[in-house]
Design a protein around this motif. Structure first.
Motif, PDB file in Angstrom:
ATOM      1  N   LEU A  37      20.183 -13.640  52.708  1.00  0.00           N
ATOM      2  CA  LEU A  37      18.941 -12.892  52.753  1.00  0.00           C
ATOM      3  C   LEU A  37      18.858 -12.072  54.025  1.00  0.00           C
ATOM      4  N   PRO A  68      16.984 -10.959  57.091  1.00  0.00           N
ATOM      5  CA  PRO A  68      15.871 -11.590  57.795  1.00  0.00           C
ATOM      6  C   PRO A  68      14.729 -10.633  58.150  1.00  0.00           C
ATOM      7  N   PRO A 103      12.610  -8.469  56.401  1.00  0.00           N
ATOM      8  CA  PRO A 103      11.313  -8.567  55.718  1.00  0.00           C
ATOM      9  C   PRO A 103      10.684  -9.955  55.852  1.00  0.00           C
ATOM     10  N   TRP A 104      11.480 -11.016  55.920  1.00  0.00           N
ATOM     11  CA  TRP A 104      10.933 -12.361  56.021  1.00  0.00           C
ATOM     12  C   TRP A 104      10.320 -12.603  57.384  1.00  0.00           C
ATOM     13  N   ILE A 127       6.946 -10.906  57.328  1.00  0.00           N
ATOM     14  CA  ILE A 127       5.993 -11.707  56.560  1.00  0.00           C
ATOM     15  C   ILE A 127       5.540 -12.898  57.383  1.00  0.00           C
ATOM     16  N   LEU A 128       6.447 -13.546  58.106  1.00  0.00           N
ATOM     17  CA  LEU A 128       6.097 -14.675  58.958  1.00  0.00           C
ATOM     18  C   LEU A 128       5.107 -14.248  60.048  1.00  0.00           C
ATOM     19  N   SER A 150       1.660 -13.396  58.493  1.00  0.00           N
ATOM     20  CA  SER A 150       0.907 -14.577  58.070  1.00  0.00           C
ATOM     21  C   SER A 150       0.342 -15.318  59.273  1.00  0.00           C
TER      22      SER A 150
END
Length: 55
Positions: free
Chosen positions: A4, A6, A8-9, A12-13, A16
């Motif tokens: 994956l 990293p 976009p993740w 998102i982290l 959030s």
């Protein structure tokens, strides 16, 4: 198994956590209870010792 990306993740982290730390606390703190607790008197109630009939 695909790897994956990293980028976009991680975004998102971070987003959030910003929601949890900036948006939600004022909403929770602004909540008021309909019945505020009343202060009790500092005087202790008078308690009587029991009188046991078999002693």
């Amino acid at each position: 198994m695909p790897q994956l990306n990293p980028a976009p993740w991680f975004a998102i982290l971070i987003f959030s956590w910003l929601v949890f730390l900036i948006v939600l606390p004022p909403k929770v703190i602004a909540h008021t209870f309909p019945n505020e607790p009343t202060l009790q008197s500092a005087e202790k109630p008078q308690t009587n010792s029991w009188t046991w009939p078999w002693q």
